[in-house]
Design a protein around this motif. Structure first.
Motif, PDB file in Angstrom:
ATOM      1  N   CYS A 125      -1.061  -3.950   5.982  1.00 24.12           N
ATOM      2  CA  CYS A 125      -1.699  -3.412   4.523  1.00 24.12           C
ATOM      3  C   CYS A 125      -2.655  -2.150   4.900  1.00 24.12           C
ATOM      4  O   CYS A 125      -3.196  -2.165   5.525  1.00 24.12           O
ATOM      5  N   ILE A 160       9.801 -10.405   0.750  1.00 23.71           N
ATOM      6  CA  ILE A 160       7.978 -10.083   1.213  1.00 23.71           C
ATOM      7  C   ILE A 160       7.185  -9.237   1.994  1.00 23.71           C
ATOM      8  O   ILE A 160       8.120  -9.525   2.868  1.00 23.71           O
ATOM      9  N   GLN A 206       3.035  -7.326   2.518  1.00 26.13           N
ATOM     10  CA  GLN A 206       1.945  -7.385   2.084  1.00 26.13           C
ATOM     11  C   GLN A 206       2.095  -6.190   1.172  1.00 26.13           C
ATOM     12  O   GLN A 206       1.313  -6.237  -0.008  1.00 26.13           O
ATOM     13  N   ASP A 207       2.383  -5.470   0.912  1.00 22.30           N
ATOM     14  CA  ASP A 207       2.263  -4.218  -0.034  1.00 22.30           C
ATOM     15  C   ASP A 207       4.155  -3.709   0.133  1.00 22.30           C
ATOM     16  O   ASP A 207       4.644  -2.563   0.652  1.00 22.30           O
ATOM     17  N   THR A 208       4.867  -4.689  -0.641  1.00 23.51           N
ATOM     18  CA  THR A 208       6.148  -4.574  -1.085  1.00 23.51           C
ATOM     19  C   THR A 208       7.110  -2.635  -1.293  1.00 23.51           C
ATOM     20  O   THR A 208       7.580  -2.035  -0.245  1.00 23.51           O
ATOM     21  N   HIS A 230       9.194  -9.382  -4.019  1.00 25.33           N
ATOM     22  CA  HIS A 230       7.772  -9.868  -4.386  1.00 25.33           C
ATOM     23  C   HIS A 230       6.913  -8.646  -4.013  1.00 25.33           C
ATOM     24  O   HIS A 230       7.226  -7.898  -2.950  1.00 25.33           O
ATOM     25  N   TYR A 231       5.682  -9.033  -4.128  1.00 27.38           N
ATOM     26  CA  TYR A 231       4.548  -8.625  -3.752  1.00 27.38           C
ATOM     27  C   TYR A 231       5.114  -6.795  -4.022  1.00 27.38           C
ATOM     28  O   TYR A 231       4.455  -5.680  -2.811  1.00 27.38           O
ATOM     29  N   TYR A 275       3.712  -3.015  -5.909  1.00 32.04           N
ATOM     30  CA  TYR A 275       2.844  -2.237  -6.244  1.00 32.04           C
ATOM     31  C   TYR A 275       3.481  -1.260  -7.786  1.00 32.04           C
ATOM     32  O   TYR A 275       4.132  -0.718  -6.866  1.00 32.04           O
ATOM     33  N   ASP A 300       7.577  -9.519  -9.280  1.00 31.53           N
ATOM     34  CA  ASP A 300       6.334  -9.638  -8.675  1.00 31.53           C
ATOM     35  C   ASP A 300       5.278  -9.099  -8.540  1.00 31.53           C
ATOM     36  O   ASP A 300       5.091  -8.175  -6.908  1.00 31.53           O
ATOM     37  N   PRO A 339       0.673  -8.273  -8.329  1.00 25.86           N
ATOM     38  CA  PRO A 339      -0.208  -8.806  -8.130  1.00 25.86           C
ATOM     39  C   PRO A 339      -1.204  -7.558  -8.787  1.00 25.86           C
ATOM     40  O   PRO A 339      -1.610  -6.949  -8.293  1.00 25.86           O
ATOM     41  N   SER A 370       3.297 -12.355 -11.910  1.00 25.77           N
ATOM     42  CA  SER A 370       1.376 -11.089 -11.982  1.00 25.77           C
ATOM     43  C   SER A 370       1.221 -12.260 -11.269  1.00 25.77           C
ATOM     44  O   SER A 370       0.460 -13.712 -11.734  1.00 25.77           O
TER      45      SER A 370
END
Ligand code: SF4
Length: 449
Positions: A146, A188, A190-192, A232-233, A235, A257, A259, A298
């Motif tokens: 990430c 998936i 850490q930061d898609t 997922h994940y 931003y 998804d 966060p 989230s």
């Protein structure tokens, strides 16, 4: 015939760690190792650890201790392995410690302490590899590491900067999984949203077409496979807008998804969250205008250092406006090595507890209201298993393990991995009840069928 070397495997942590475990196991199985379910039956035990929060560190250290006690030959990998001193000070007799995604090192350590038996009949592995998830869904890891610096997180220190997998490699793996019977792919990293930045969006060839290593091309490619594709994940960067039409057309699931972690800009700034200055509510409203069925999940942190009652109220207000479908909430707890530990004004545990309860109640009411609207609708579900004669399934809005379930009465004829049409007959705060309206089909997803 040579004796088959036997490996025990303990996999802790998040889906990203699970994917690491699957890769290691796939390699070992391909080399003829047998994976056994007990410490006693294993020649060597591999423990894939988690180091995200202190509770996970303790769980990992306990798991290593248990493996040492019952087996004695233990190789440690995973996030906690990035801090070997923490492991070695408590368990000095482990055979080897490696960090996260150190597949080759783990396999090398296994070779050193338990050499593979070369037997062509044992060197077979299913083309989709060995997976720890049920046969009908699989995690697809598209990147590792990430580039962000969230103040509560040490993942960038442990896993390093973003390293994306080239798009052709990811799409080939996804295709193999679908060909092997996977019905749902869970994307998936850490930061898609940052996928491909490090590769400068390098092109790769797949199915005779050039594709760029970036989120939109990934979504388009995966959307061609006919499986459910869940992101997922992600931003809320502006370019995420591009994938919303694919959701509306059901090329990929209308599910994101994200966060968000908080709804107060001042807290988000202290958290050093990516996109903290973005007006996320505007973005959410625009997405829902374009794709009304969009499900938003989230996670949030309450009781972050310095969080005032006003900032917490802002979070609740934000939640009311955002109308998220699914939320998880953690009380902030310091992680060794995280920058946030130096922030002033820690929130006392009693206040954290109280805010957590208020947050969950607020979210529960929103979730219940949103699910109630589904009663009477006919929806498509994917069956996961059974509880007596009731089939347990998930709708487009439910990721496995973390979201709700759909209970289908008299669903004994359904098998895990079946898609079915059901009519929603009831709803509680998190789950739906339904009855079957069409016989099970194993055909792959499209919104209309
Ligand atoms: S985005 Fe933030 S919380 Fe997520 S892995 Fe990166 S630094 Fe950690």
């Amino acid at each position: 015939m040579a004796r088959i070397p036997k490996i025990g495997f303990v996999s802790l942590g998040c889906p990203k760690a699970l994917v690491d475990s699957e890769r290691i196991l796939t390699t070992l199985r391909a080399e003829g190792y047998e994976v056994v379910p007990t410490y006693e039956a294993a020649d060597v035990v591999v423990v894939n650890t988690c180091g995200f929060i202190d509770a996970a560190v303790d769980e990992s250290l306990d798991a290593i201790g248990e493996a040492l006690e019952h087996n004695g030959k233990v190789i440690v990998t995973g996030c906690l392995g990035a801090r070997p001193e923490r492991i070695l000070e408590r368990h000095p007799h482990v055979l080897k410690v490696t960090g996260p995604h150190a597949y080759e090192e783990v396999v090398g350590a296994v070779h050193e302490h338990l050499p593979p038996a070369h037997d062509p009949f044992m060197d077979l592995v299913p083309p989709q590899g060995v997976r720890l998830t049920p046969r009908h869904y699989a995690y697809l890891k598209i990147a590792e590491g990430c580039n962000n610096k969230c103040s509560f997180c040490i993942i960038p220190d442990m896993r390093g900067r973003l390293v994306s997998r080239p798009i052709d490699e990811v799409l080939r793996e996804a295709e193999r999984l679908v060909n092997a019977g996977v019905k749902e792919l869970l994307v998936i990293s850490q930061d898609t949203s940052a996928y491909g930045v490090d590769l400068k969006y390098r092109k790769g060839q797949w199915r005779g077409t050039a594709r760029e290593t970036r989120l939109i091309d990934l979504a388009r490619g995966l959307g061609e496979l006919g499986a459910w594709v869940r992101m997922h994940y992600v931003y809320p960067y502006p370019h995420v807008d591009e994938v919303i039409p694919l959701m509306q057309e059901r090329r990929i699931l209308p599910y994101l998804d994200i966060p968000f972690q908080h709804g107060s800009q001042s807290v988000l700034k202290r958290m050093k969250r990516p996109a903290h200055a973005v007006d996320t509510l505007d973005r959410i409203h625009a997405w829902r205008r374009e794709c009304p069925d969009l499900t938003l999940r989230s996670t949030f942190i309450v009781g972050f250092p310095g969080e005032t009652e006003a900032e917490f109220e802002e979070l609740l207000q934000w939640l009311t406006e955002a109308q998220l479908d699914r939320v998880g909430c953690f009380k902030y707890s310091p992680v060794q090595g995280a920058a946030a530990n130096a922030l002033a004004d820690p929130v006392p545990p009693g206040v954290q507890e109280e805010r957590h309860a208020r947050f969950m109640e607020h979210a529960r009411v929103i979730s219940a209201q949103r699910l109630k609207r589904r009663v009477g609708q006919t929806i498509k579900v994917l069956v996961d298993g059974h509880e007596g004669r009731t089939a347990l399934a998930r709708s487009e809005a439910d990721a496995p393990e973390i979201d709700g379930i759909v209970r289908i009465s008299s669903g004994a004829s359904l098998r895990p991995g079946d898609f079915a049409q059901v009519k929603v007959t009831g709803a509680d705060a998190y789950d739906l009840q339904a009855k079957l309206v069409s016989p099970p089909g194993t055909g792959l997803a499209s919104a209309e069928d």
